[in-house]
Design an enzyme around this catalytic site. Structure first.
Site, short mmCIF file in Angstrom:
data_model
loop_
_atom_site.label_atom_id
_atom_site.label_comp_id
_atom_site.label_asym_id
_atom_site.label_seq_id
_atom_site.Cartn_x
_atom_site.Cartn_y
_atom_site.Cartn_z
N ARG A 1 0.83 -1.21 0.00
CA ARG A 1 0.00 0.00 0.00
C ARG A 1 0.86 1.26 0.00
O ARG A 1 0.45 2.29 -0.53
CB ARG A 1 -0.99 0.01 1.17
CG ARG A 1 -2.05 1.09 1.02
CD ARG A 1 -3.10 1.03 2.11
NE ARG A 1 -4.23 0.19 1.80
CZ ARG A 1 -5.36 0.62 1.23
NH1 ARG A 1 -5.49 1.89 0.89
NH2 ARG A 1 -6.36 -0.20 1.02
N GLU B 1 -9.37 6.41 7.61
CA GLU B 1 -7.94 6.63 7.40
C GLU B 1 -7.58 7.89 6.63
O GLU B 1 -6.59 8.56 6.95
CB GLU B 1 -7.34 5.41 6.69
CG GLU B 1 -7.33 4.17 7.55
CD GLU B 1 -6.96 2.93 6.75
OE1 GLU B 1 -5.91 2.34 7.03
OE2 GLU B 1 -7.72 2.57 5.83
#
Length: 770
Positions: free
Chosen positions: A320, A722
């Site tokens: 990621r 997030e």
């Protein structure tokens, strides 16, 4: 905001409703694991850690521990009936180290005693002797030793190396990005209660109940069905309880199995720091070419990440980082490489953003580097490199950016924050101020929403409607203070057209909803909300069909609203309809299931659509630094964030503010320090600094960007967990901008976190030109 017809028909969704446990949080009576009334005979479990970071265990003498008054049992690897493994993926995380120590503080044994105090004191009596070896502590150590814990991985488009080598205006540099301690208010905790036939109920402070279930069963040699995991709430998680809560739940369950008594683990804060993983820290090296005006032509970047002693979730986390190394910017030719390095430190793990923030910090540093080299405003460099909508819209991993609103959002924030006028004012102030320098930065966020491990993108829910019209709601998501439970309750209440007070929110329970995914990847509401919506819809449709038959009216005429069921002018209260339906033998329970559509990811080929959609945002931060001390103040922050059609504006504003402050803490003050022997020296609140209320800017402006989700998410909302953390990049970049004012045109050598020491060091280097 643009008018939306659905909003007018919704009673709870899109309304600023307070957190379901807000009163209990404020009063201090919301029960967490350590508040559960202990069953009679409960024993307390305390782990004993290794005294060195790396070496072979040559002697383990627990005689004095076993004979200490109040000690019931002492557990080691020899007491594990099945597998000595609490890992989420790779099988390389032992519950207890048996022969080799891999990090300082690694659990080697555990004391089971009548009280926690007795267990803690007894643990100190252990004799652990080792043949100590030199540990690999940081990224530099691991690179020198060529210590990869998993194979390198890369994305590539074109031949950027050749273009950069021939470029007239290349940019090159390196950046160190530090880790971060989760510092959840509630530490790691678990209570295991033995049941009949060798079964166990485990109360765990975990984001992933199903994984705790699997791991406990694996360690004890049981079927998954013999272990039930219950989670009512956590006092914070931030990723630190996604995979690493399993260790302590398994330790408590083993103690319960060995003693036949309920067993509880609650880690001391120092042990929690030493024994649990952190955000991954990175060394980033990069080169880039641009056209002379600041538009990027090629990027070559390498991320070297400290994973710690085991795999944990590092594969997906480092992936990621690569997925977000572009942030909101298009790289025509690009090579993004990643090395995942083994060190003899605690295994790093998930943390809010899951590697994405580290990639984005690099992207923003690159924009600033180009601005410094060209003399252009950093915001204009950012605009010049944004993804497009019809071209320049393919990511380095092959996904088309279909929903790009970054520029529109940034332009709106540029205007509302008065960026241009403030930039001029700061330049004038800096010209007349020798000691204090101001910095200003406006940075975007583009964050992909979905688990990149595709099979995790699924969720289940269970909804019961009782005879009195009350509703029991259960789903696979966990509540850690983020407001998931109240959002899903709002969704269900609106499906039935009833008051929110009729919906009973219940603890997450593996015996009700099985095979759950972790509450992570910002997908908790997207997935569990949709699953619960589907379950409620199924029951509502049964009720509508029943009442249509009973009243002899078309099903399409039935409407649920205002705690009543209507057809034209005729109505009954919701409880009356439910009672009649029950008496007519109508099934009033449903299980809902949701699997995120459209996502695909071929990792070996590094191509696909790993994300369902992107969440966007932008922030503008203004700082003042003292160039003699390195101290800084965050003077003002303006945020414009894309939450789609927010399900609960009050909850979402809180998430945006909290995410920014947590990100600011990571980038400016939270510093993890390991010594040469691999010991964590910043292991308590006395040595590890997190943001407090005094660090929140006095001028803090937060607004929503009007942008309903183009994808069919629940009520067209967007994930909020997030993405806001990465808004704090603007604060880090603003500090670099202030340092840059000391010698415009020179690249700033500022690593993260930008502590006063780091800022002072950067200031000195800026003045001296090195």
């Amino acid at each position: 905001m643009r008018p939306d017809p659905e909003t007018e028909t919704l009673r709870h969704v899109r309304k600023p409703i307070r957190h379901d446990a807000a009163d209990r949080h404020v009063q201090g009576n919301a029960p967490y694991i350590d508040d559960i009334l202990e069953p009679d005979g409960t024993v307390h479990v305390v782990p004993g850690g290794a005294p060195v970071a790396h070496g072979r265990i040559t002697r383990l003498d627990l005689t004095a521990v076993r004979s200490a008054p109040g000690v019931v049992a002492v557990l080691t690897a020899a007491d594990i009936p099945a597998k000595n493994d609490v890992s989420p993926v790779a099988g390389d995380d032992p519950l207890f180290a048996a022969t080799t120590v891999e990090f300082h503080g690694q659990p080697v044994f555990a004391v089971v005693a009548e009280t926690r105090d007795v267990a803690r004191r007894a643990a100190r009596l252990a004799i652990i002797e080792t043949a100590e070896e030199t540990p690999l502590v940081d990224v530099a150590d691991a690179l020198k030793a060529d210590a990869d814990i998993m194979p390198p991985y890369a994305f590539r488009r074109g031949e950027p190396e050749a273009l950069i080598a021939s470029a007239h205006v290349p940019v090159a540099g390196s950046l160190r990005i530090g880790g971060q301690e989760h510092f959840y208010l509630e530490g790691q905790a678990a209570l295991a209660v033995p049941g009949e036939d060798g079964t166990f109920t485990v109360h765990s402070s975990t984001q992933h109940p199903s994984e705790v279930q699997h791991v406990v069963a694996r360690v004890l040699g049981l079927a998954d069905a013999a272990v039930e995991v219950v989670v009512r709430r956590m006092g914070g998680g931030f990723g630190g309880k996604e995979s690493q809560a399993s260790h302590w739940a398994a330790m408590a369950a083993l103690a319960a199995q060995v003693t036949g008594r309920p067993a509880k683990v609650r880690l001391d804060r120092d042990d929690d720091f030493a024994m649990t993983g952190k955000r991954h820290d990175f060394l980033v090296t990069y080169r880039a070419a641009h056209d002379g005006e600041g538009r990027i032509e090629a990027v070559d970047v390498a991320f070297a990440g400290r994973c710690g002693y085991s795999h944990d979730l590092s594969s997906s986390i480092n992936d990621r980082t690569m997925f977000h190394a572009d942030n909101a910017y298009f790289y025509p030719q690009v090579h993004i490489a990643s090395r995942r390095l083994k060190t003899h430190t605690v295994s790093n793990t998930a943390f809010r953003g899951f590697g994405g923030p580290q990639g984005m910090v690099f992207a923003e540093r690159l924009m600033d580097e180009i601005a410094w080299a060209t003399g252009r405003d950093p915001l204009d460099i950012r605009y010049a490199n944004l993804y497009g909508t019809s071209d320049r819209n393919i990511t380095p991993y092959g996904m088309t950016v279909e929903d790009n609103v970054a520029e529109a959002l940034m332009r709106q924030l540029e205007t509302s924050s008065d960026y241009r006028a403030r930039r001029q004012a700061l330049a004038a102030l800096n010209a007349g101020s020798r000691i204090l320098k101001k910095g200003l930065s406006l940075t975007p966020v583009k964050f992909g929403i979905s688990f990149t491990t595709t099979f995790l993108n699924q969720a289940g829910a269970l909804v019961h409607v009782y005879q009195d019209g009350s509703v029991h709601l259960n789903h696979g998501g966990t509540e850690m203070g983020q407001g998931l439970f109240v959002k899903v309750a709002q969704i269900v209440a609106d499906e039935f057209g009833i008051d929110l007070d009729r919906v009973r929110i219940t603890a997450t329970h593996t015996g009700k909803v099985p095979n759950t995914s972790p509450t992570a990847a910002s997908s908790g509401t997207d997935m569990n909300g949709m699953a619960a919506k589907k379950a409620a819809q199924e029951i509502r449709e049964r009720l509508a069909e029943f009442i249509a038959r009973d009243w002899q009216v078309p099903v399409a005429s039935i409407v649920f609203r205002d705690d009543r069921v209507w057809s034209g002018d005729r109505s009954l209260s919701f409880p009356e309809v439910v009672k009649k339906a029950y008496l007519a033998r109508t099934h009033l329970s449903a299980a809902g299931f949701y699997a995120t559509p459209k996502i695909t990811w071929d990792r070996p080929k590094a191509t696909g659509r790993p994300f369902f959609y992107f969440a966007y945002g932008a922030s503008c931060s203004e700082v003042t630094i003292d160039t003699l001390t390195g101290e800084f103040t965050l003077d003002r922050v303006d945020i414009l964030h894309d939450a789609g059609r927010s399900l609960n504006p009050a909850i979402d504003i809180g998430q945006i503010e909290g995410g920014f402050v947590q990100g600011m803490g990571w980038l400016t003050m939270e510093e993890l320090v390991f010594d040469a022997k691999g010991r964590l020296r910043t292991h308590a609140p006395s040595t590890y600094k997190i943001p407090t209320a005094r660090d929140v800017p006095a001028d803090f402006r937060v607004a929503f960007f009007d942008n309903p989700n183009r994808e069919e998410t629940v009520h067209r909302s967007k994930a909020i967990g997030e993405p806001p953390l990465m808004l704090a990049n603007s604060a880090f970049c603003a500090i670099a901008d202030a340092v840059h004012a000391l010698a415009p045109g020179r690249a700033v050598a500022l690593d993260a976190p930008a502590t006063p020491e780091a800022i002072l060091k950067a200031c000195m280097a800026q003045v001296r030109g090195r």
